[in-house]
Design an enzyme around this catalytic site. Structure first.
Site, PDB file in Angstrom:
ATOM      1  N   GLU A 117       0.821  -1.207   0.000  1.00 19.27           N
ATOM      2  CA  GLU A 117       0.000   0.000   0.000  1.00 19.27           C
ATOM      3  C   GLU A 117       0.856   1.258   0.000  1.00 19.27           C
ATOM      4  O   GLU A 117       0.520   2.256  -0.654  1.00 19.27           O
ATOM      5  CB  GLU A 117      -0.939   0.001   1.210  1.00 19.27           C
ATOM      6  CG  GLU A 117      -2.049  -1.035   1.140  1.00 19.27           C
ATOM      7  CD  GLU A 117      -2.980  -0.836  -0.039  1.00 19.27           C
ATOM      8  OE1 GLU A 117      -3.064   0.294  -0.555  1.00 19.27           O
ATOM      9  OE2 GLU A 117      -3.611  -1.814  -0.472  1.00 19.27           O
ATOM     10  N   CYS A 273     -13.457   1.801 -14.462  1.00 18.99           N
ATOM     11  CA  CYS A 273     -13.959   3.165 -14.243  1.00 18.99           C
ATOM     12  C   CYS A 273     -12.777   4.138 -14.237  1.00 18.99           C
ATOM     13  O   CYS A 273     -12.510   4.826 -13.257  1.00 18.99           O
ATOM     14  CB  CYS A 273     -14.730   3.230 -12.922  1.00 18.99           C
ATOM     15  SG  CYS A 273     -15.760   4.701 -12.741  1.00 18.99           S
ATOM     16  N   CYS A 280     -17.705   1.523 -19.563  1.00 19.37           N
ATOM     17  CA  CYS A 280     -18.997   1.396 -18.880  1.00 19.37           C
ATOM     18  C   CYS A 280     -19.714   0.096 -19.222  1.00 19.37           C
ATOM     19  O   CYS A 280     -20.419  -0.474 -18.381  1.00 19.37           O
ATOM     20  CB  CYS A 280     -19.885   2.588 -19.221  1.00 19.37           C
ATOM     21  SG  CYS A 280     -19.253   4.161 -18.573  1.00 19.37           S
ATOM     22  N   CYS A 283     -18.752  -2.595 -16.807  1.00 17.20           N
ATOM     23  CA  CYS A 283     -18.870  -2.281 -15.378  1.00 17.20           C
ATOM     24  C   CYS A 283     -19.927  -3.160 -14.710  1.00 17.20           C
ATOM     25  O   CYS A 283     -21.072  -3.219 -15.174  1.00 17.20           O
ATOM     26  CB  CYS A 283     -19.231  -0.811 -15.185  1.00 17.20           C
ATOM     27  SG  CYS A 283     -19.424  -0.351 -13.459  1.00 17.20           S
ATOM     28  N   CYS A 289     -25.399   3.047 -11.404  1.00 19.44           N
ATOM     29  CA  CYS A 289     -24.569   4.235 -11.609  1.00 19.44           C
ATOM     30  C   CYS A 289     -25.410   5.402 -12.104  1.00 19.44           C
ATOM     31  O   CYS A 289     -25.966   5.362 -13.202  1.00 19.44           O
ATOM     32  CB  CYS A 289     -23.451   3.929 -12.603  1.00 19.44           C
ATOM     33  SG  CYS A 289     -22.368   5.330 -12.949  1.00 19.44           S
TER      34      CYS A 289
END
Length: 532
Positions: A117, A273, A280, A283, A289
């Site tokens: 991370e 995204c 899209c 997705c 959305c």
């Protein structure tokens, strides 16, 4: 920290009733504690801080238009199911994910997540993979990292950028080993409280992925996903919007698979995204959305010549202007589609600074050519890294040769001023500074051994490229190498004392120069291009 269960329309009456039920169910100190499944933690939801935080969240939800929220628990469940199903099919095979899944020891698992991370902050996945693999091979546990030197950490981190990340990572490892008995804190709250350089996002990622804590996370990818899914067009950096995004992330996180859910949300933002060309059609949550719904409604209206049809669901705040919608100064742009969200806030241009730096080389040193490097201070920009001797100068370049020569002599003793040669300039952009280096070269004659004071070292060219040096210094050295390929075998170079002192050629010379100069394409990258 508790598992937030705030939903639209929940009130303080429900909160008080829930608190009373929890009190009735709470075991007393004499009762046996339930066993904790592997990778899970149990939380105390009735603490005063917990209740205050829940009350604050409910007040925030009450002030937000339902248009920007999820309607009910059914929508939330559908979002979780669709996203996790997609993630199970499409997730990328990354080394830190494999390590987190396979590692049984919680501390080693949390350490692996922590390293990944930190490296992934402001850095692309493709770049991080090699660094992460080498890091974990060299320091597979917290104990190994705690015993390493800062020089070793900087050397491995060189080229990854944002060098303070590596330093704070090692500081955190030492604190865990020396003060916490070698055990990582187990909750997002204690991770953020006890470990240097660990903020809210990193703490949530470690806690959810390594320990199974049901806590949401918000990074750049999650911001983009949530802003589009709930049509949030206001500045994501504002306090109100940031609070709302964290609230949505906490609402959505799957309590049974929090780590997978958080990684799935980030994966969706990174691969589908995306900022400029979202996919899209691929997705998994496109049906939920709001940005996509608006695009589809506009397309439908246009096909029937019904521009401005009232069928489009819009935000209708109870009072005043909605603070989460697109600002009136930047209304919906139909040519942008879903990338209307989130609106990119204008960035302050980086501060410009200038530096004169010199590659000082002994071409005929015993054992091979050597170049001089000096170490930067242990705090500030590029702390602890090695660089060529440098001085800060004004953009005009006046007096920089004299100042640079004095700096060189403070490290290497008396030097011939007439041999200091200007080679060109190169720029490098850090997070908030654009630093332009005026590059000089100076090749020493003979085989006289030079003194090496503390904080300096003479390295071969091969050693230079494996040392703890920044990308900016490698760019400076390329200017030096490109000026005359190979080593500087004492060859004479034109004397160029400074950029401002060079004389402009007369008109006739300019014509001759242009005739003999080779053609260089206009799209050839220049040395002044800033590195990201």
């Amino acid at each position: 920290m508790r598992k937030l269960r705030a939903t639209v329309g929940s009130g303080l009456g429900k909160q008080a009733a829930g608190q009373e039920r929890r009190k009735k169910r709470a075991p007393n100190s004499s009762q046996a504690k339930p066993s904790v499944p592997k990778g899970k933690i149990f939380e105390c939801p009735g603490s005063p801080a917990d209740l205050a935080s829940q009350q604050e969240e409910e007040m925030l939800q009450a002030s937000v238009s339902p248009y920007h929220l999820f309607k009910n628990r059914t929508e939330i469940t559908a979002f979780r199911k669709s996203l996790l199903s997609w993630y199970d099919r499409e997730k990328r095979d990354l080394p830190w994910r494999r390590q987190a899944e396979d590692e049984a020891d919680l501390d080693r698992r949390a350490y692996a997540v922590w390293v990944s991370e930190v490296m992934l902050q402001q850095t692309q996945v493709a770049t991080v993979i090699n660094y992460y693999t080498r890091w974990m091979q060299k320091w597979p546990t917290l104990q190994h990292l705690a015993n390493a030197s800062l020089e070793e950490v900087n050397q491995l981190w060189a080229g990854l950028g944002y060098y303070s990340r590596g330093r704070r990572l090692q500081e955190g490892a030492r604190k865990v080993v020396e003060e916490l008995g070698g055990h990582m804190p187990r909750t997002a709250e204690t991770l953020q409280q006890l470990l240097p350089g660990v903020g809210r996002y990193t703490a949530g990622a470690i806690a959810s992925i390594a320990f199974g804590q049901a806590t949401g996370v918000v990074d750049g990818n999650v911001v983009r996903v949530l802003c589009r899914v709930r049509a949030i067009g206001a500045d994501p950096r504002s306090t109100l919007v940031s609070q709302q995004l964290w609230s949505l992330a906490q609402q959505l996180v799957d309590p049974n698979r929090p780590g997978d859910f958080n990684q799935a949300a980030m994966e969706l933002g990174a691969t589908v995204c995306t900022p400029q060309r979202p996919l899209c059609s691929q997705c998994p949550v496109q049906s939920l959305c709001r940005a996509r719904q608006r695009v589809e409604q506009e397309q439908f209206s246009a096909s029937w010549s019904l521009q401005g049809s009232p069928d489009v669901e819009n935000c209708t705040p109870n009072t005043g202007k909605c603070q989460l919608c697109l600002p009136s100064t930047e209304p919906w742009n139909h040519t942008l589609g879903v990338i209307n969200f989130p609106r990119k806030a204008s960035r302050r241009p980086p501060r410009e600074e200038y530096s004169a730096t010199c590659v000082l080389e002994q071409p005929r040193a015993l054992g091979g050519a050597r170049i001089l490097l000096v170490q930067r201070p242990n705090s500030g920009l590029l702390a602890g890294l090695w660089e060529f001797p440098s001085v800060t100068v004004e953009p005009s370049g006046q007096h920089q040769c004299k100042a640079l020569l004095q700096k060189l002599q403070s490290w290497a003793g008396p030097l011939p001023a007439t041999h200091l040669q200007y080679l060109g300039e190169v720029s490098h952009t850090f997070s908030h500074i654009k630093l332009t280096y005026q590059v000089y070269g100076l090749a020493l004659e003979g085989q006289t051994p030079m003194t090496t004071p503390p904080g300096a070292q003479w390295l071969t060219r091969e050693e230079f490229y494996t040392a703890a040096v920044s990308t900016a210094m490698k760019k400076v050295f390329r200017v030096y190498e490109d000026y005359q390929p190979g080593t500087c075998k004492g060859s004479k170079r034109p004397q160029l004392s400074s950029p401002s002192s060079r004389k402009k050629p007369n008109r006739g010379q300019q014509v001759l120069d242009s005739f003999f100069r080779p053609h260089i394409p206009t799209d050839t990258p220049s040395l002044n291009s800033a590195a990201q």
